[in-house]
Motif scaffolding. Structure first.
Motif, short mmCIF file in Angstrom:
data_model
loop_
_atom_site.label_atom_id
_atom_site.label_comp_id
_atom_site.label_asym_id
_atom_site.label_seq_id
_atom_site.Cartn_x
_atom_site.Cartn_y
_atom_site.Cartn_z
N UNK A 282 0.86 -1.18 0.00
CA UNK A 282 0.00 0.00 0.00
C UNK A 282 0.90 1.23 0.00
N UNK A 283 0.82 2.04 -1.07
CA UNK A 283 1.71 3.18 -1.22
C UNK A 283 0.95 4.41 -1.72
N UNK B 244 3.42 5.81 -9.03
CA UNK B 244 3.76 6.35 -10.35
C UNK B 244 5.26 6.25 -10.61
N UNK B 245 6.06 6.51 -9.58
CA UNK B 245 7.51 6.42 -9.72
C UNK B 245 7.94 5.00 -10.08
N UNK C 248 -3.89 -1.89 -8.05
CA UNK C 248 -4.47 -3.10 -8.65
C UNK C 248 -3.50 -3.90 -9.49
N UNK C 249 -2.36 -3.27 -9.85
CA UNK C 249 -1.37 -3.99 -10.65
C UNK C 249 -0.64 -5.05 -9.81
N UNK D 228 -0.16 -4.12 -5.80
CA UNK D 228 -0.04 -2.73 -5.37
C UNK D 228 -1.42 -2.12 -5.12
N UNK D 229 -1.49 -1.30 -4.07
CA UNK D 229 -2.72 -0.59 -3.72
C UNK D 229 -2.36 0.84 -3.34
N UNK D 230 -3.34 1.73 -3.50
CA UNK D 230 -3.08 3.15 -3.23
C UNK D 230 -3.45 3.51 -1.80
N UNK D 231 -2.56 4.26 -1.15
CA UNK D 231 -2.82 4.77 0.20
C UNK D 231 -3.43 6.16 0.07
N UNK D 232 -4.73 6.26 0.34
CA UNK D 232 -5.43 7.53 0.20
C UNK D 232 -5.46 8.32 1.51
#
Length: 282
Positions: free
Chosen positions: A85-86, A92-93, A99-100, A107-111
């Motif tokens: 979770x990042x 992007x880096x 979801x990839x 990978x998941x997004x940390x909101x």
């Protein structure tokens, strides 16, 4: 320092209890954190198949959704996975998006405002596959012993008077009424060989299982099928019973017949895992 250690011990105690009770669950472990205050490396949580966290702590809502999704998938295919979770700018880096999957990492997004990174290892713990054997024939006895060596939870159901020796089974049932079964992948073999065939078949097909098989000739199964349908049993229930049981290996002895049945069960048991591993490797 005492509190986290106590929590860790409590989680691992519950893991041992749930394993002993043959319950399915996921053990999620935080393996790395960067700029995250909600949870630290080593934090653990137990997640049930319905998504409830029954013990432990792996952080707040920032990681929960991604971990629960990974937990559901892990329970479905039996494979562990890593979730990272990042923050979106860090994803992007890396050239990935939420979801990839890359190199075995989801990978998941940390909101969340913290914008930290948390890596969580998600490990499914599944009950031993369940082999249910109806009957006390020599094939049934050999099947029980061989299956135990292959890691099956073996239930043998037969009238006590039919047993000439004590079978090598985890659970022994007097008769063919099994009662409540634990939630595992089930494989059922009817090996009554003339003693209570109809009663055993009726009990066997009432149980949801990945595999039903009858130790006996195709002709005998056809005769039993007609008899049971005439007695009111649904034809489709009997149509899923394979007869004769086992791969055609030219088996003669009870031990060889049992081996051929376990070989057939192994094909069915590993089918989903083979497809999963092939998809991962490709």
């Amino acid at each position: 320092m005492g509190r986290p250690m106590t929590a860790h011990v409590e989680v691992m105690d519950l893991v041992a209890q749930m394993k002993a009770a043959e319950q399915a669950f996921v053990l999620a472990t935080v393996v790395r954190t960067v700029s995250v205050t909600a949870a630290k490396a080593g934090a653990k949580a137990i997640i049930r198949p319905d998504g409830t966290i029954v013990a432990g702590w792996i952080g707040g809502g920032c990681a929960r959704g991604a971990v629960l999704k990974a937990a559901r998938e892990a329970l479905a295919d039996g494979e562990p996975r890593m979730v990272s979770v990042q923050p979106e700018d860090m994803l992007a880096e890396l050239g990935v998006k939420a979801g990839d999957n890359r190199d075995g990492i989801r990978f998941a997004s940390n909101m969340c405002p913290s914008k930290g990174t948390m890596d969580i290892f998600v490990e499914p713990v599944l009950p031993h596959p369940s082999l249910i054997i109806f009957g006390a024939s020599p094939v049934a006895m050999s099947l029980a012993g061989q299956a135990r060596q292959l890691g099956y939870h073996v239930t043998l159901a037969a009238p006590a008077g039919d047993l000439l020796v004590v079978p090598d089974a985890d659970t022994l049932v007097d008769g063919y009424a099994l009662g409540e079964l634990h939630q595992a992948r089930r494989f059922i073999v009817i090996s009554t060989q003339g003693k209570g065939d109809e009663v055993a078949l009726r009990a066997a097909v009432a149980i949801d299982a990945a595999y039903h098989a009858f130790v006996g000739s195709r002709r005998k199964m056809v005769a039993l099928r007609e008899k049971l349908i005439a007695a009111g049993l649904a034809p489709e229930a009997l149509d899923r019973v394979k007869a004769p049981a086992g791969l055609d290996l030219g088996a003669i002895t009870p031990e060889e017949i049992a081996m051929s049945i376990l070989a057939e069960i192994t094909i069915e048991r590993r089918r989903g895992q083979r497809l999963s591993s092939q998809a991962t490797s490709s």
